[in-house]
Design a protein around this motif. Structure first.
Motif, PDB file in Angstrom:
ATOM      1  N   VAL A 218       0.855  -1.191   0.000  1.00  0.00           N
ATOM      2  CA  VAL A 218       0.000   0.000   0.000  1.00  0.00           C
ATOM      3  C   VAL A 218       0.888   1.238   0.000  1.00  0.00           C
ATOM      4  CG1 VAL A 218      -1.727   1.313   1.283  1.00  0.00           C
ATOM      5  CG2 VAL A 218      -1.871  -1.176   1.202  1.00  0.00           C
ATOM      6  N   ARG A 219       0.594   2.162  -0.896  1.00  0.00           N
ATOM      7  CA  ARG A 219       1.303   3.432  -0.935  1.00  0.00           C
ATOM      8  C   ARG A 219       0.267   4.561  -1.048  1.00  0.00           C
ATOM      9  NH1 ARG A 219       4.395   0.523   0.737  1.00  0.00           N
ATOM     10  NH2 ARG A 219       6.502  -0.018   0.024  1.00  0.00           N
ATOM     11  N   SER A 220       0.395   5.528  -0.172  1.00  0.00           N
ATOM     12  CA  SER A 220      -0.557   6.645  -0.124  1.00  0.00           C
ATOM     13  C   SER A 220      -1.990   6.136  -0.010  1.00  0.00           C
ATOM     14  CB  SER A 220      -0.412   7.551  -1.357  1.00  0.00           C
ATOM     15  OG  SER A 220       0.887   8.102  -1.415  1.00  0.00           O
ATOM     16  N   ASN A 221      -2.160   5.093   0.831  1.00  0.00           N
ATOM     17  CA  ASN A 221      -3.459   4.496   1.137  1.00  0.00           C
ATOM     18  C   ASN A 221      -4.107   3.804  -0.060  1.00  0.00           C
ATOM     19  OD1 ASN A 221      -3.582   5.258   3.928  1.00  0.00           O
ATOM     20  ND2 ASN A 221      -4.043   7.358   3.270  1.00  0.00           N
ATOM     21  N   VAL A 222      -3.320   3.487  -1.079  1.00  0.00           N
ATOM     22  CA  VAL A 222      -3.829   2.788  -2.261  1.00  0.00           C
ATOM     23  C   VAL A 222      -3.010   1.513  -2.473  1.00  0.00           C
ATOM     24  CG1 VAL A 222      -4.180   2.906  -4.753  1.00  0.00           C
ATOM     25  CG2 VAL A 222      -4.584   4.930  -3.335  1.00  0.00           C
ATOM     26  N   ILE A 223      -3.680   0.396  -2.787  1.00  0.00           N
ATOM     27  CA  ILE A 223      -2.974  -0.850  -3.083  1.00  0.00           C
ATOM     28  C   ILE A 223      -2.315  -0.729  -4.452  1.00  0.00           C
ATOM     29  CG2 ILE A 223      -3.248  -3.318  -3.541  1.00  0.00           C
ATOM     30  CD1 ILE A 223      -5.551  -3.351  -1.548  1.00  0.00           C
ATOM     31  N   VAL A 224      -0.995  -0.788  -4.468  1.00  0.00           N
ATOM     32  CA  VAL A 224      -0.248  -0.622  -5.720  1.00  0.00           C
ATOM     33  C   VAL A 224       0.349  -1.936  -6.207  1.00  0.00           C
ATOM     34  CG1 VAL A 224       0.276   1.795  -5.256  1.00  0.00           C
ATOM     35  CG2 VAL A 224       1.855   0.011  -4.459  1.00  0.00           C
ATOM     36  N   ASP A 225       0.436  -2.922  -5.323  1.00  0.00           N
ATOM     37  CA  ASP A 225       1.005  -4.200  -5.745  1.00  0.00           C
ATOM     38  C   ASP A 225       0.424  -5.309  -4.870  1.00  0.00           C
ATOM     39  OD1 ASP A 225       2.997  -5.678  -7.414  1.00  0.00           O
ATOM     40  OD2 ASP A 225       3.777  -6.218  -5.438  1.00  0.00           O
ATOM     41  N   ALA A 226       0.206  -6.493  -5.472  1.00  0.00           N
ATOM     42  CA  ALA A 226      -0.301  -7.637  -4.719  1.00  0.00           C
ATOM     43  C   ALA A 226       0.018  -8.909  -5.498  1.00  0.00           C
ATOM     44  CB  ALA A 226      -1.804  -7.517  -4.490  1.00  0.00           C
ATOM     45  N   TYR A 227       0.442  -9.946  -4.772  1.00  0.00           N
ATOM     46  CA  TYR A 227       0.720 -11.220  -5.430  1.00  0.00           C
ATOM     47  C   TYR A 227       0.350 -12.375  -4.504  1.00  0.00           C
ATOM     48  CZ  TYR A 227       5.076 -11.221  -2.682  1.00  0.00           C
ATOM     49  OH  TYR A 227       5.997 -11.180  -1.666  1.00  0.00           O
ATOM     50  N   ASP A 228       0.000 -13.509  -5.129  1.00  0.00           N
ATOM     51  CA  ASP A 228      -0.360 -14.718  -4.391  1.00  0.00           C
ATOM     52  C   ASP A 228       0.877 -15.220  -3.643  1.00  0.00           C
ATOM     53  OD1 ASP A 228      -0.820 -17.491  -3.718  1.00  0.00           O
ATOM     54  OD2 ASP A 228      -2.554 -17.426  -5.059  1.00  0.00           O
ATOM     55  N   LYS A 229       0.776 -15.380  -2.336  1.00  0.00           N
ATOM     56  CA  LYS A 229       1.937 -15.750  -1.530  1.00  0.00           C
ATOM     57  C   LYS A 229       2.450 -17.138  -1.893  1.00  0.00           C
ATOM     58  CE  LYS A 229       3.632 -15.982   3.215  1.00  0.00           C
ATOM     59  NZ  LYS A 229       3.328 -15.789   4.659  1.00  0.00           N
ATOM     60  N   SER A 230       1.559 -18.054  -2.212  1.00  0.00           N
ATOM     61  CA  SER A 230       1.979 -19.435  -2.480  1.00  0.00           C
ATOM     62  C   SER A 230       2.593 -19.623  -3.863  1.00  0.00           C
ATOM     63  CB  SER A 230       0.787 -20.392  -2.323  1.00  0.00           C
ATOM     64  OG  SER A 230      -0.239 -20.065  -3.245  1.00  0.00           O
ATOM     65  N   THR A 231       2.136 -18.839  -4.854  1.00  0.00           N
ATOM     66  CA  THR A 231       2.616 -19.021  -6.231  1.00  0.00           C
ATOM     67  C   THR A 231       3.498 -17.884  -6.724  1.00  0.00           C
ATOM     68  OG1 THR A 231       0.690 -17.919  -7.218  1.00  0.00           O
ATOM     69  CG2 THR A 231       0.508 -20.297  -6.751  1.00  0.00           C
ATOM     70  N   GLY A 232       3.382 -16.702  -6.077  1.00  0.00           N
ATOM     71  CA  GLY A 232       4.137 -15.543  -6.544  1.00  0.00           C
ATOM     72  C   GLY A 232       3.504 -14.857  -7.733  1.00  0.00           C
ATOM     73  N   ILE A 233       2.340 -15.311  -8.184  1.00  0.00           N
ATOM     74  CA  ILE A 233       1.671 -14.719  -9.345  1.00  0.00           C
ATOM     75  C   ILE A 233       1.066 -13.368  -8.963  1.00  0.00           C
ATOM     76  CG2 ILE A 233      -0.222 -14.988 -10.993  1.00  0.00           C
ATOM     77  CD1 ILE A 233       0.161 -17.991 -10.815  1.00  0.00           C
ATOM     78  N   GLN A 234       1.350 -12.367  -9.797  1.00  0.00           N
ATOM     79  CA  GLN A 234       0.811 -11.031  -9.566  1.00  0.00           C
ATOM     80  C   GLN A 234      -0.688 -10.995  -9.818  1.00  0.00           C
ATOM     81  OE1 GLN A 234       2.340  -8.048  -8.662  1.00  0.00           O
ATOM     82  NE2 GLN A 234       4.301  -9.076  -8.293  1.00  0.00           N
ATOM     83  N   LEU A 235      -1.408 -10.236  -9.002  1.00  0.00           N
ATOM     84  CA  LEU A 235      -2.838 -10.031  -9.223  1.00  0.00           C
ATOM     85  C   LEU A 235      -3.027  -8.905 -10.227  1.00  0.00           C
ATOM     86  CD1 LEU A 235      -2.830 -11.630  -6.502  1.00  0.00           C
ATOM     87  CD2 LEU A 235      -4.841 -10.305  -5.878  1.00  0.00           C
ATOM     88  N   ASP A 236      -4.009  -9.050 -11.111  1.00  0.00           N
ATOM     89  CA  ASP A 236      -4.278  -7.968 -12.061  1.00  0.00           C
ATOM     90  C   ASP A 236      -5.092  -6.873 -11.377  1.00  0.00           C
ATOM     91  OD1 ASP A 236      -6.987  -8.776 -12.023  1.00  0.00           O
ATOM     92  OD2 ASP A 236      -6.702 -10.106 -13.736  1.00  0.00           O
ATOM     93  N   ASP A 237      -5.343  -5.802 -12.092  1.00  0.00           N
ATOM     94  CA  ASP A 237      -6.004  -4.638 -11.501  1.00  0.00           C
ATOM     95  C   ASP A 237      -7.407  -4.977 -10.998  1.00  0.00           C
ATOM     96  OD1 ASP A 237      -3.790  -3.113 -11.985  1.00  0.00           O
ATOM     97  OD2 ASP A 237      -4.538  -2.264 -13.868  1.00  0.00           O
TER      98      ASP A 237
END
Length: 298
Positions: A218-237
């Motif tokens: 989270v940056r400036s109260n907005v989620i800017v990055d997220a990924y599945d902890k088990s696979t490392g796959i990035q979540l799309d918007d």
């Protein structure tokens, strides 16, 4: 209790106090009374610091307001050099109004126009005594801020004057405890003023999720990055829109409380955010309920 009733309470207490003082002063001659009065005023000015008393009252009143309590119970005791039909009473307050007063000794239910008030009116009462220059001492509850003990009208050289009011056995009702905890922890979180942070959130529900545990930035109260902890796959918007910042978890907690479907919430001891939030499980539907668990906050 109406403002009129409260005014009558103050008037009643002042009459008791005046009567006690008058009975005592009647045993001396006029010259003694005059000299004694001058001594009393001087003693009051030397031993009591009105500005300090006002500061303590204001700060503790603010503490009480921060808790925003409307449902609670307590025991109140009044002591004075006079005859009282009841000296100690149990009081129940719901939605800010007194719903029951009972004699602590006998259990007898008392009328609502008795000398008892709710906590908010005790603050008004304390302020009126302080403004009149009659407050000797006030001790406040360290957690909630309400006046635990009020002593007023005690004068040097007058043995049978003065009134002491004390409040004990204060308890917040089970109905309001979740709201109180939320308010306290939200204040703790807001005090940190954090807008940039990382955490891991695990979501469980009776639904299909593309992920169960996600590492979030989270940056400036907005989620800017997220990924599945088990696979490392990035979540799309679009997937990120389904995630919740920690501020959003507070909003979900408030909605669960308001809807009376909150099952459990555990707050972080240092920062105040909900580490575990569970709601909706106690509904009639067997496939209802959702939970969030936050870890690895930094």
């Amino acid at each position: 209790m109406t403002a009129k009733t409260f005014s009558l309470i103050i008037f009643f207490c002042q009459i008791i106090l005046l009567g006690c003082q008058t009975d005592s002063l009647d045993t001396t001659d006029n010259s003694q009374i005059s000299g004694q009065t001058e001594t009393v005023v001087e003693k009051t000015e030397q031993t009591n610091n009105p500005q300090q008393q006002q500061n303590e009252l204001d700060s503790n009143h603010q503490l009480w307001k921060q808790h925003a309590l409307t449902d609670y119970s307590f025991t109140v005791r009044q002591s004075c050099f006079c005859l009282l039909p009841v000296s100690e009473a149990n009081v129940t307050v719901v939605d800010g109004e007194i719903t029951q007063i009972s004699d602590k000794k006998t259990g007898e239910i008392l009328s609502d126009n008795y000398w008892v008030t709710n906590i908010d009116q005790w603050f008004e009462f304390t302020q009126s005594i302080l403004t009149d220059g009659n407050l000797n001492e006030a001790n406040y509850h360290p957690e909630f801020g309400f006046p635990q003990t009020i002593r007023y009208g005690y004068y040097e050289g007058v043995e049978d004057a003065g009134i002491t009011i004390s409040i004990t056995d204060f308890e917040v009702s089970s109905k309001q405890k979740p709201q109180q905890q939320l308010d306290e922890n939200l204040a703790k979180w807001q005090h940190q003023a954090l807008s940039d942070y990382n955490y891991t959130i695990q979501t469980k529900c009776f639904c299909i999720l593309k992920w169960s545990e996600v590492v979030v930035t989270v940056r400036s109260n907005v989620i800017v990055d997220a990924y599945d902890k088990s696979t490392g796959i990035q979540l799309d918007d679009d997937d990120k829109l389904q995630l919740h910042t920690l501020d959003k978890l507070f909003e979900l907690t408030q909605k669960a409380i308001d809807s009376e479907i909150l099952d459990e919430v555990i707050y972080n001891a240092d920062y105040g955010f909900p580490e575990l939030l569970r709601y909706g499980y106690n509904q009639q539907a067997t496939d209802a309920g959702i939970s969030y668990r936050v870890s690895d906050f930094e």
